[in-house]
Write a protein that holds these residues in place. Structure first.
Motif, PDB file in Angstrom:
ATOM      1  N   TYR A 123      36.090  41.809  33.674  1.00 44.96           N
ATOM      2  CA  TYR A 123      37.540  41.613  33.594  1.00 44.96           C
ATOM      3  C   TYR A 123      37.951  40.177  33.906  1.00 44.96           C
ATOM      4  O   TYR A 123      38.930  39.930  34.610  1.00 44.96           O
ATOM      5  CB  TYR A 123      38.268  42.604  34.510  1.00 44.96           C
ATOM      6  N   GLY A 124      37.164  39.227  33.394  1.00 48.91           N
ATOM      7  CA  GLY A 124      37.508  37.825  33.539  1.00 48.91           C
ATOM      8  C   GLY A 124      36.920  37.120  34.737  1.00 48.91           C
ATOM      9  O   GLY A 124      37.152  35.919  34.919  1.00 48.91           O
ATOM     10  N   LYS A 125      36.109  37.805  35.537  1.00 51.38           N
ATOM     11  CA  LYS A 125      35.546  37.179  36.740  1.00 51.38           C
ATOM     12  C   LYS A 125      34.401  36.212  36.437  1.00 51.38           C
ATOM     13  O   LYS A 125      34.079  35.358  37.259  1.00 51.38           O
ATOM     14  CB  LYS A 125      35.049  38.246  37.716  1.00 51.38           C
ATOM     15  N   THR A 126      33.786  36.343  35.271  1.00 54.75           N
ATOM     16  CA  THR A 126      32.597  35.539  34.985  1.00 54.75           C
ATOM     17  C   THR A 126      32.893  34.270  34.193  1.00 54.75           C
ATOM     18  O   THR A 126      31.973  33.499  33.892  1.00 54.75           O
ATOM     19  CB  THR A 126      31.563  36.360  34.189  1.00 54.75           C
ATOM     20  N   CYS A 127      34.152  34.050  33.834  1.00 54.94           N
ATOM     21  CA  CYS A 127      34.479  32.919  32.964  1.00 54.94           C
ATOM     22  C   CYS A 127      35.939  32.514  33.160  1.00 54.94           C
ATOM     23  O   CYS A 127      36.718  33.252  33.749  1.00 54.94           O
ATOM     24  CB  CYS A 127      34.248  33.298  31.497  1.00 54.94           C
ATOM     25  N   SER A 128      36.288  31.349  32.633  1.00 53.41           N
ATOM     26  CA  SER A 128      37.682  30.908  32.691  1.00 53.41           C
ATOM     27  C   SER A 128      38.502  31.615  31.617  1.00 53.41           C
ATOM     28  O   SER A 128      37.959  32.116  30.624  1.00 53.41           O
ATOM     29  CB  SER A 128      37.767  29.393  32.486  1.00 53.41           C
ATOM     30  N   VAL A 129      39.807  31.630  31.806  1.00 52.85           N
ATOM     31  CA  VAL A 129      40.704  32.230  30.820  1.00 52.85           C
ATOM     32  C   VAL A 129      40.568  31.504  29.481  1.00 52.85           C
ATOM     33  O   VAL A 129      40.508  32.132  28.419  1.00 52.85           O
ATOM     34  CB  VAL A 129      42.168  32.180  31.315  1.00 52.85           C
ATOM     35  N   LYS A 151      32.971  46.149  15.104  1.00 54.79           N
ATOM     36  CA  LYS A 151      33.964  46.069  16.173  1.00 54.79           C
ATOM     37  C   LYS A 151      33.475  45.166  17.299  1.00 54.79           C
ATOM     38  O   LYS A 151      32.304  45.207  17.664  1.00 54.79           O
ATOM     39  CB  LYS A 151      34.249  47.470  16.735  1.00 54.79           C
ATOM     40  N   VAL A 152      34.386  44.369  17.836  1.00 51.25           N
ATOM     41  CA  VAL A 152      34.098  43.564  19.025  1.00 51.25           C
ATOM     42  C   VAL A 152      35.046  44.022  20.123  1.00 51.25           C
ATOM     43  O   VAL A 152      36.265  43.929  19.977  1.00 51.25           O
ATOM     44  CB  VAL A 152      34.275  42.056  18.759  1.00 51.25           C
ATOM     45  N   ILE A 153      34.487  44.527  21.203  1.00 51.56           N
ATOM     46  CA  ILE A 153      35.265  45.087  22.307  1.00 51.56           C
ATOM     47  C   ILE A 153      34.980  44.290  23.573  1.00 51.56           C
ATOM     48  O   ILE A 153      33.840  43.869  23.797  1.00 51.56           O
ATOM     49  CB  ILE A 153      34.894  46.569  22.545  1.00 51.56           C
ATOM     50  N   PHE A 154      35.987  44.080  24.397  1.00 50.28           N
ATOM     51  CA  PHE A 154      35.811  43.372  25.661  1.00 50.28           C
ATOM     52  C   PHE A 154      36.069  44.303  26.843  1.00 50.28           C
ATOM     53  O   PHE A 154      37.078  45.022  26.863  1.00 50.28           O
ATOM     54  CB  PHE A 154      36.781  42.189  25.748  1.00 50.28           C
ATOM     55  N   ASP A 155      35.157  44.299  27.802  1.00 55.27           N
ATOM     56  CA  ASP A 155      35.374  44.901  29.123  1.00 55.27           C
ATOM     57  C   ASP A 155      35.916  46.328  29.081  1.00 55.27           C
ATOM     58  O   ASP A 155      36.922  46.639  29.722  1.00 55.27           O
ATOM     59  CB  ASP A 155      36.339  44.019  29.931  1.00 55.27           C
ATOM     60  N   LYS A 156      35.227  47.181  28.346  1.00 54.59           N
ATOM     61  CA  LYS A 156      35.683  48.567  28.295  1.00 54.59           C
ATOM     62  C   LYS A 156      34.671  49.516  28.936  1.00 54.59           C
ATOM     63  O   LYS A 156      35.014  50.276  29.839  1.00 54.59           O
ATOM     64  CB  LYS A 156      35.952  48.993  26.854  1.00 54.59           C
ATOM     65  N   ASN A 181      33.323  25.978  36.379  1.00 53.71           N
ATOM     66  CA  ASN A 181      32.844  25.511  35.075  1.00 53.71           C
ATOM     67  C   ASN A 181      31.692  26.344  34.522  1.00 53.71           C
ATOM     68  O   ASN A 181      31.240  26.098  33.399  1.00 53.71           O
ATOM     69  CB  ASN A 181      32.416  24.035  35.151  1.00 53.71           C
ATOM     70  N   TYR A 182      31.231  27.317  35.290  1.00 55.65           N
ATOM     71  CA  TYR A 182      30.164  28.207  34.820  1.00 55.65           C
ATOM     72  C   TYR A 182      30.804  29.404  34.131  1.00 55.65           C
ATOM     73  O   TYR A 182      31.597  30.125  34.742  1.00 55.65           O
ATOM     74  CB  TYR A 182      29.286  28.668  35.977  1.00 55.65           C
ATOM     75  N   ASN A 183      30.475  29.624  32.873  1.00 54.94           N
ATOM     76  CA  ASN A 183      31.078  30.697  32.081  1.00 54.94           C
ATOM     77  C   ASN A 183      29.985  31.597  31.513  1.00 54.94           C
ATOM     78  O   ASN A 183      29.144  31.147  30.738  1.00 54.94           O
ATOM     79  CB  ASN A 183      31.890  30.111  30.929  1.00 54.94           C
TER      80      ASN A 183
END
Length: 219
Positions: A123-129, A151-156, A181-183
């Motif tokens: 849910y966005g913890k591993t990378c920048s917005v 299909k491409v799905i994020f964080d489900k 800066n680590y994504n």
């Protein structure tokens, strides 16, 4: 390619590495090693391929329960990548510019179907917005070009393990992490795509890796 006790790895020339940490049987994410190796060959990026089964030592988990030596070897190689590319600030930990880590994993054809990719970022913890937005838009665009209908799905369902976020934010005093800066992205690829469309997946993800080095070259 160099060989350790639990992984084999290759030093690259771009601000990215790919890995396939569950490539070894039993319970292997089949064909993920071939996809990772194909991306490395096409882009020149660094890469890590697991040579130990997750049933013995899971590299996609924090250290503990018998995997300590394997996880620290894996983390040490990531540190070597960053050092060799000259990305570490004087403090020896934080990064001077954005870096991309793409983890290649395999999921069954369920729950999203045989033509599906799920990207986990906790849910966005591993990378920048900003990098997440870029990654999602470009990945979806490349998928439409090469494998329309996928299909491409994020964080489900497969959102990623906390160990992926540790590279960014750390894990106590023993592993401080490399900062904002680590994504990192955990890319789960359905079995049908891995088995029958490996070259297409290599082409799609290689295009993403190559674009990262252009888009974020001066940031």
């Amino acid at each position: 390619m160099k060989t350790g006790n639990y992984i084999k790895y290759y030093f690259g020339s771009s601000y990215c590495h790919v890995d396939a940490v569950h490539a070894a049987s039993p319970q292997a994410d089949r064909f993920t090693d071939e996809i990772a190796a194909g991306i490395m060959a096409k882009t020149g990026c660094a890469g890590i391929i697991g040579t130990v089964s997750r049933t013995i030592a899971d590299l996609n988990r924090p250290p503990g329960q018998g995997n300590d030596e394997a996880v620290w070897e894996y983390r040490a190689v990531i540190s070597q990548f960053l050092h060799n590319m000259g990305l570490l600030a004087p403090d020896g930990r934080s990064l001077t510019r954005p870096y991309l880590h793409v983890g290649i994993h395999g999921m069954k054809d369920q729950p999203h179907g045989p033509f599906s990719i799920e990207v986990g970022t906790i849910y966005g913890k591993t990378c920048s917005v900003r990098v997440k937005k870029w990654f999602g838009e470009l990945l979806k665009a490349k998928v439409r070009e090469v494998l329309p209908g996928t299909k491409v799905i994020f964080d489900k369902h497969w959102v990623g393990n906390q160990s992926l976020a540790s590279h960014r934010w750390g894990e106590g005093r023993s592993y401080p992490g490399y900062g904002k800066n680590y994504n990192a992205f955990q890319v789960e690829i359905a079995r049908t795509l891995r088995e029958n469309y490996r070259q297409e997946m290599i082409d799609i993800l290689a295009a993403v890796v190559a674009d990262f080095n252009v888009t974020f070259a001066r940031r």
